[in-house]
Design a protein around this motif. Structure first.
Motif, PDB file in Angstrom:
ATOM      1  N   VAL A   1       0.859  -1.182   0.000  1.00 28.05           N
ATOM      2  CA  VAL A   1       0.000   0.000   0.000  1.00 28.05           C
ATOM      3  C   VAL A   1       0.898   1.236   0.000  1.00 28.05           C
ATOM      4  O   VAL A   1       2.027   1.189   0.500  1.00 28.05           O
ATOM      5  CB  VAL A   1      -0.973   0.029   1.204  1.00 28.05           C
ATOM      6  CG1 VAL A   1      -1.947  -1.128   1.134  1.00 28.05           C
ATOM      7  CG2 VAL A   1      -0.236   0.046   2.518  1.00 28.05           C
TER       8      VAL A   1
ATOM      9  N   TRP B   1      -1.407   5.713   2.737  1.00 29.20           N
ATOM     10  CA  TRP B   1      -2.666   4.953   2.703  1.00 29.20           C
ATOM     11  C   TRP B   1      -3.312   4.910   4.084  1.00 29.20           C
ATOM     12  O   TRP B   1      -2.658   4.668   5.093  1.00 29.20           O
ATOM     13  CB  TRP B   1      -2.371   3.531   2.216  1.00 29.20           C
ATOM     14  CG  TRP B   1      -3.529   2.603   2.216  1.00 29.20           C
ATOM     15  CD1 TRP B   1      -4.409   2.393   1.198  1.00 29.20           C
ATOM     16  CD2 TRP B   1      -3.934   1.702   3.265  1.00 29.20           C
ATOM     17  NE1 TRP B   1      -5.336   1.433   1.567  1.00 29.20           N
ATOM     18  CE2 TRP B   1      -5.069   1.003   2.830  1.00 29.20           C
ATOM     19  CE3 TRP B   1      -3.451   1.446   4.535  1.00 29.20           C
ATOM     20  CZ2 TRP B   1      -5.706   0.053   3.607  1.00 29.20           C
ATOM     21  CZ3 TRP B   1      -4.086   0.509   5.319  1.00 29.20           C
ATOM     22  CH2 TRP B   1      -5.208  -0.180   4.842  1.00 29.20           C
TER      23      TRP B   1
ATOM     24  N   THR C   1      -8.694   1.496   1.926  1.00 27.87           N
ATOM     25  CA  THR C   1      -8.986   1.211   0.527  1.00 27.87           C
ATOM     26  C   THR C   1     -10.441   1.547   0.224  1.00 27.87           C
ATOM     27  O   THR C   1     -11.339   1.187   0.988  1.00 27.87           O
ATOM     28  CB  THR C   1      -8.724  -0.274   0.213  1.00 27.87           C
ATOM     29  OG1 THR C   1      -7.352  -0.559   0.496  1.00 27.87           O
ATOM     30  CG2 THR C   1      -9.040  -0.611  -1.231  1.00 27.87           C
TER      31      THR C   1
ATOM     32  N   HIS D   1      -7.145  -7.207   3.547  1.00 27.97           N
ATOM     33  CA  HIS D   1      -5.999  -6.522   4.133  1.00 27.97           C
ATOM     34  C   HIS D   1      -5.332  -7.446   5.141  1.00 27.97           C
ATOM     35  O   HIS D   1      -6.015  -8.030   5.980  1.00 27.97           O
ATOM     36  CB  HIS D   1      -6.435  -5.220   4.811  1.00 27.97           C
ATOM     37  CG  HIS D   1      -6.995  -4.247   3.830  1.00 27.97           C
ATOM     38  ND1 HIS D   1      -8.343  -4.055   3.658  1.00 27.97           N
ATOM     39  CD2 HIS D   1      -6.396  -3.436   2.937  1.00 27.97           C
ATOM     40  CE1 HIS D   1      -8.539  -3.160   2.713  1.00 27.97           C
ATOM     41  NE2 HIS D   1      -7.377  -2.770   2.253  1.00 27.97           N
TER      42      HIS D   1
ATOM     43  N   GLN E   1      -0.630  -4.881   4.241  1.00 24.99           N
ATOM     44  CA  GLN E   1      -0.563  -5.039   2.796  1.00 24.99           C
ATOM     45  C   GLN E   1      -1.942  -5.455   2.281  1.00 24.99           C
ATOM     46  O   GLN E   1      -2.866  -5.672   3.056  1.00 24.99           O
ATOM     47  CB  GLN E   1       0.469  -6.106   2.428  1.00 24.99           C
ATOM     48  CG  GLN E   1       1.869  -5.807   2.925  1.00 24.99           C
ATOM     49  CD  GLN E   1       2.801  -6.965   2.669  1.00 24.99           C
ATOM     50  OE1 GLN E   1       3.033  -7.343   1.534  1.00 24.99           O
ATOM     51  NE2 GLN E   1       3.309  -7.554   3.738  1.00 24.99           N
TER      52      GLN E   1
ATOM     53  N   LEU F   1      -5.524   1.572  -7.619  1.00 22.06           N
ATOM     54  CA  LEU F   1      -6.010   1.581  -6.245  1.00 22.06           C
ATOM     55  C   LEU F   1      -6.577   2.965  -5.958  1.00 22.06           C
ATOM     56  O   LEU F   1      -5.893   3.971  -6.146  1.00 22.06           O
ATOM     57  CB  LEU F   1      -4.849   1.277  -5.285  1.00 22.06           C
ATOM     58  CG  LEU F   1      -5.091   1.449  -3.781  1.00 22.06           C
ATOM     59  CD1 LEU F   1      -6.131   0.447  -3.284  1.00 22.06           C
ATOM     60  CD2 LEU F   1      -3.782   1.296  -3.018  1.00 22.06           C
TER      61      LEU F   1
ATOM     62  N   TYR G   1      -7.954   5.098  -2.837  1.00 24.30           N
ATOM     63  CA  TYR G   1      -7.887   4.968  -1.386  1.00 24.30           C
ATOM     64  C   TYR G   1      -7.997   6.328  -0.720  1.00 24.30           C
ATOM     65  O   TYR G   1      -7.831   7.378  -1.353  1.00 24.30           O
ATOM     66  CB  TYR G   1      -6.584   4.281  -0.971  1.00 24.30           C
ATOM     67  CG  TYR G   1      -5.320   5.063  -1.285  1.00 24.30           C
ATOM     68  CD1 TYR G   1      -4.684   5.821  -0.304  1.00 24.30           C
ATOM     69  CD2 TYR G   1      -4.759   5.046  -2.551  1.00 24.30           C
ATOM     70  CE1 TYR G   1      -3.526   6.522  -0.571  1.00 24.30           C
ATOM     71  CE2 TYR G   1      -3.601   5.747  -2.832  1.00 24.30           C
ATOM     72  CZ  TYR G   1      -2.983   6.480  -1.849  1.00 24.30           C
ATOM     73  OH  TYR G   1      -1.846   7.194  -2.115  1.00 24.30           O
TER      74      TYR G   1
END
Length: 193
Positions: A63, A67, A70, A110, A114, A129, A131
């Motif tokens: 990630v 981050w 998500t 998750h 990661q 992604l 996020y």
């Protein structure tokens, strides 16, 4: 005084506390408030897109450093397809007995900081992604951010809340908490509209 940058925020916190001896700890109050705001706020201005490639046989995707949460993951190879979020238990069920299965990624969860993929990519896979990113922290070299400019009250009251345990005497903490909570509610509601 206008709350438009890190310096004016620190000065306003000192003024609200009516203290001129907290210069060294006021940045800590702000840092603690930012940590709480990252847990409490989910605003469209925190949404960030990141594209990358996942190598064949690599079950775990890193990630980004900023981050928080998500929103969604898409595979962008030959069109766009959604990768669906499943629980850790569902991931364990899928991996049980098929740990080394590879193919086109269809699910994620998750794990260990990661993103765990299933099945494990059988070839190089391009991802996008979307996020929620952390609110950019204020500092001497970063004088402002979107949140301070849009909702200085949230910063101010958040920092004041975190001053109360340090001062061990401030009866205004309940009022500051209500003002902070009202600001957070407004920010999150605006983002949902």
């Amino acid at each position: 005084m206008a709350l438009t940058n890190y310096t004016t925020l620190k000065a306003s916190i000192a003024a609200f506390l009516n203290r001129d001896d907290l210069t060294a700890v006021i940045p800590d109050f702000i840092t603690l408030a930012e940590a709480q705001m990252n847990r409490d706020i989910r605003h469209w201005k925190m949404e960030t897109r990141s594209s990358g490639q996942q190598d064949p046989g690599d079950e775990y995707m890193q990630v980004p450093a900023d981050w928080l949460e998500t929103i969604r993951i898409h595979i962008t190879d030959s069109g766009t397809s959604t990768v669906n979020l499943i629980s850790r238990d569902a991931m364990a069920d899928k991996r049980q007995g098929d740990e080394d299965v590879s193919g086109n990624v269809a699910y994620y969860t998750h794990a260990d900081g990661q993103i765990q993929l299933y099945p494990t990519p059988s070839g190089t896979t391009n991802f996008e992604l979307l996020y929620y990113s952390k609110i950019e922290a204020l500092s001497g070299s970063n004088a402002d951010n979107w949140l301070l400019l849009e909702a200085p009250d949230v910063y101010l009251y958040g920092a004041l809340i975190h001053s109360a345990p340090y001062l061990a005497e401030d009866e205004r903490a309940g009022v500051w908490a209500q003002m902070y909570s009202a600001g957070i509610t407004r920010l999150n509601r605006v983002s949902e509209d």
